[in-house]
Write an enzyme that holds these catalytic residues in place. Structure first.
Site, PDB file in Angstrom:
ATOM      1  N   ASP A  71      39.424  35.719  33.335  1.00  0.00           N
ATOM      2  CA  ASP A  71      38.992  35.062  34.567  1.00  0.00           C
ATOM      3  C   ASP A  71      37.488  34.812  34.436  1.00  0.00           C
ATOM      4  O   ASP A  71      36.681  35.741  34.465  1.00  0.00           O
ATOM      5  CB  ASP A  71      39.294  35.994  35.752  1.00  0.00           C
ATOM      6  CG  ASP A  71      38.960  35.371  37.103  1.00  0.00           C
ATOM      7  OD1 ASP A  71      38.123  34.443  37.138  1.00  0.00           O
ATOM      8  OD2 ASP A  71      39.521  35.836  38.113  1.00  0.00           O
ATOM      9  N   HIS A  72      37.138  33.546  34.297  1.00  0.00           N
ATOM     10  CA  HIS A  72      35.744  33.221  34.004  1.00  0.00           C
ATOM     11  C   HIS A  72      34.810  33.500  35.183  1.00  0.00           C
ATOM     12  O   HIS A  72      33.600  33.499  35.047  1.00  0.00           O
ATOM     13  CB  HIS A  72      35.638  31.752  33.565  1.00  0.00           C
ATOM     14  CG  HIS A  72      34.552  31.506  32.571  1.00  0.00           C
ATOM     15  ND1 HIS A  72      33.455  32.329  32.448  1.00  0.00           N
ATOM     16  CD2 HIS A  72      34.373  30.529  31.645  1.00  0.00           C
ATOM     17  CE1 HIS A  72      32.652  31.862  31.506  1.00  0.00           C
ATOM     18  NE2 HIS A  72      33.187  30.773  30.998  1.00  0.00           N
ATOM     19  N   ARG A  73      35.377  33.765  36.368  1.00  0.00           N
ATOM     20  CA  ARG A  73      34.521  34.135  37.494  1.00  0.00           C
ATOM     21  C   ARG A  73      33.961  35.534  37.285  1.00  0.00           C
ATOM     22  O   ARG A  73      32.922  35.893  37.827  1.00  0.00           O
ATOM     23  CB  ARG A  73      35.322  34.120  38.809  1.00  0.00           C
ATOM     24  CG  ARG A  73      35.824  32.755  39.207  1.00  0.00           C
ATOM     25  CD  ARG A  73      36.773  32.850  40.370  1.00  0.00           C
ATOM     26  NE  ARG A  73      37.957  33.657  40.056  1.00  0.00           N
ATOM     27  CZ  ARG A  73      38.936  33.936  40.906  1.00  0.00           C
ATOM     28  NH1 ARG A  73      38.868  33.473  42.141  1.00  0.00           N
ATOM     29  NH2 ARG A  73      39.977  34.649  40.540  1.00  0.00           N
ATOM     30  N   PRO A  77      40.146  30.489  37.235  1.00  0.00           N
ATOM     31  CA  PRO A  77      39.627  29.679  36.123  1.00  0.00           C
ATOM     32  C   PRO A  77      39.833  30.408  34.797  1.00  0.00           C
ATOM     33  O   PRO A  77      39.103  31.331  34.461  1.00  0.00           O
ATOM     34  CB  PRO A  77      38.145  29.501  36.467  1.00  0.00           C
ATOM     35  CG  PRO A  77      37.815  30.583  37.423  1.00  0.00           C
ATOM     36  CD  PRO A  77      39.081  31.058  38.066  1.00  0.00           C
TER      37      PRO A  77
END
Ligand code: CAO
Length: 575
Positions: free
Chosen positions: A547-549, A373
């Site tokens: 990486d939004h995680r 993401p």
């Protein structure tokens, strides 16, 4: 010693002249007792006929399209050891096996569990007419305490008579219990994992047409007007003796429509497939709703499931199609197939294969784009003073031949930012974040054959001049096609600089398993308010994809702002 035995169609209830729609074994096959041999289908149900004993198939006596009734010879079997063990070979010539039944008829002899008997759920009005109707488990033969493995309807669903409600499974059999009548599910009384027996309450139904009618429809067990929605995959009432009737699988109810692609099915409709194919698909995690059946009446066969799984694996695992995009059909992601266009209809074309680098990098980019993401934070750095320093250094270093590049400063500044924000120098490993204590920085290099990302190892231990020298050498190697795999391994974070070309911002794709990448666009002079007046300052656009995680938006904004501050005043690196 071996015997030749005939395997015949067993008692299949009232059904006569039922069509053979699938032959599941071939001559020469070694089969086991209870293995399904053929599938029969009438307009109302389907059922699989299992072997009453093991052996080697000598000759198959039916073909697809044949119409068979009780007593028809399905195949001859060289029973061998299995026959000897099973008892008298001749006894196998009697109706050797009963279809893998759903439920035997309540009053049917145990050993002859009726193939045609489908356990339609029973319905009874609750507390007299007009109220909700209790739908209970019908007579399912000898089974009790059977596990619910699938609940196919939800509260509020409007359902049709014979639509499958739940699937139950024992170690020997699975069967679907269909609705006895139309209505709306008022409340569900079972969940996956529950153990149920005859009479257990499945759900309450607001019956269409009123409870009186429902009461009239309610039948405790399968009757001719309620065809089985599914079936046991193994005998429901196997006696264990050779030649004894073994109930086998019964299949789809007519409520299950001819299977088709997901979009063709209404929410409550089930794909058209036999219980054993459903089970097979379930074991492989394959969604029947996404398959097109190639069997009669678009019935999904085991081969369809296999082909679907193969295709899904191929489109996930194959680098070339993923890279090309054009040849990946997106089936694994449930996407529409890639449009196939005959471009020659519109004009002249030339077809050129993708370079090896493009295929490899394309597959990686595709995976990273789909699986990570991405979010991109855009900022600018005031590099007026840094650019002045760079120009001065290059003048001083003219004789040494080492050109100090903006990229070298960027690498050094990024290392400092990674030290301050360690989660950017990390990789995801399942539920763990691997934090690295080394600083290897990759940089995207544009080459005639495509994009490569060489890595400057231990950039924290190197000075600007050394970094500039190494990036220049590696970029040259890349353009000459001489960069080695080792040159491209071990990166922690990447920089993609398009500053020498142009642009004001872009979204770089993260180079997995890294968690962030910095995109750099072309610097330009912009009027900046210094508190008193606008002054021309050289502004460098920074596009940080993360990486939004792993990284929150606030951390990304802080990282980018910090990087900008370092580039604006490079002395801060020493702090
Ligand atoms: N703003 C303005 N000018 C810039 C600049 C920037 N951000 N970055 C570089 N320049 C200038 C340089 O100063 C140089 O000018 P001079 O020749 O007058 O000194 C000129 O642009 C060319 O620089 P360069 O690109 O050759 O050198 P570099 O060190 O900046 O970059 C490299 C090296 C390997 C990163 C670059 O050559 C390259 O391949 N870039 C493309 C990367 C890419 O394709 N990214 C996309 C990946 S995603 O598809």
């Amino acid at each position: 010693m071996s015997d030749i035995v005939e395997i015949k169609v067993p008692d299949i209830g009232d059904a006569k002249d039922v069509e053979v729609i699938e032959i599941l074994v071939a001559e020469g096959d070694t089969i086991e007792a209870e293995q399904s041999l053929i599938t029969l289908e009438s307009d109302k149900s389907s059922m699989e006929i299992p072997a009453s004993q093991g052996g080697v198939v000598k000759s198959i006596k039916v073909k697809i399209g044949d119409k068979v009734s009780e007593g028809a010879i399905v195949l001859t079997l060289e029973a061998g050891e299995a026959a000897a063990k099973g008892g008298d070979a001749k006894s196998a010539e009697k109706p050797a096996e009963a279809p893998k039944a759903d439920a035997p008829k309540a009053d049917a002899p145990k050993a002859e569990a009726a193939a045609s008997a489908k356990p339609a759920a029973s319905a009874a009005p609750k507390g007299g007419s007009g109220g909700p109707v209790d739908v209970t488990v019908p007579d399912i033969g000898d089974f009790s305490e059977v596990e619910v493995i699938e609940v196919m309807v939800a509260e509020g669903d409007s359902i049709k008579a014979e639509q499958s409600l739940i699937t139950v499974e024992t170690d020997k059999a699975s069967m679907e219990i269909p609705a006895p009548q139309n209505g709306t599910v008022k409340s569900l009384k079972v969940k996956v994992g529950d153990k149920i027996s005859k009479g257990s309450l499945i759900l309450q139904l607001d019956a269409e047409g009123g409870a009186d009618e429902a009461a009239a429809d309610a039948k405790p067990a399968a009757a001719s007007d309620h065809e089985p929605a599914a079936a046991a995959e193994k005998p429901a009432a196997a006696s264990g003796e050779s030649g004894s009737a073994k109930p086998a699988e019964a299949g789809q109810s007519k409520a299950a429509p001819a299977a088709a692609l997901e979009t063709d099915l209404k929410p409550n409709e089930l794909p058209h497939a036999s219980p054993s194919v459903r089970k097979f698909a379930r074991e492989l995690g394959a969604d029947l709703r996404k398959m097109k059946g190639t069997g009669p009446k678009e019935r999904i066969t085991q081969d369809d499931v296999r082909a679907f799984v193969k295709q899904a694996l191929a489109s996930q695992g194959s680098a070339a199609p993923a890279a090309a995009g054009a040849s990946a059909d997106g089936a694994a992601l449930g996407l529409l197939p890639w449009p196939k266009v005959d471009f020659t209809k519109f004009g002249e074309i030339e077809t050129k294969p993708l370079s090896r680098i493009k295929k490899i990098s394309g597959a990686n980019l595709h995976r990273n784009w789909v699986m990570i993401p991405h979010v991109t934070n855009n900022d600018v750095a005031d590099i007026t003073d840094l650019e002045a320093l760079r120009v001065t250094l290059n003048k001083e270093n003219e004789k040494s031949g080492v050109k100090v590049t903006m990229l070298a400063f960027l690498i050094k500044a990024v290392v400092a930012a990674l030290k301050t924000f360690p989660e950017f120098n990390a990789s995801l490993d399942g539920d763990n974040l691997v934090l690295k204590q080394y600083y290897n920085i990759g940089f995207a290099a544009d080459t005639p054959n495509g994009l490569v990302v060489p890595v400057i190892k231990d950039a924290d231990k190197k000075g600007i001049l050394q970094i500039a020298t190494e990036t220049t050498e590696l970029a040259k190697k890349a353009r000459d096609g001489k960069v080695s795999p080792a040159d491209m391994q071990g990166g922690c974070f990447s920089i993609s600089s398009l500053g020498g070309i142009g642009g004001t911002s872009f979204t770089p794709i993260i180079n997995a398993p890294e968690v962030a990448i910095l995109g750099v666009s072309r610097s330009s002079h912009q009027p900046v308010w210094d508190g008193k007046q606008f002054v021309p300052r050289l502004q460098l656009p920074l596009s940080l994809s993360y990486d939004h995680r792993v990284i929150d938006g606030a951390s990304a904004a802080r990282f980018n702002a910090y990087l900008g501050a370092l580039l604006a005043d490079f002395r801060r690196i020493a702090l």
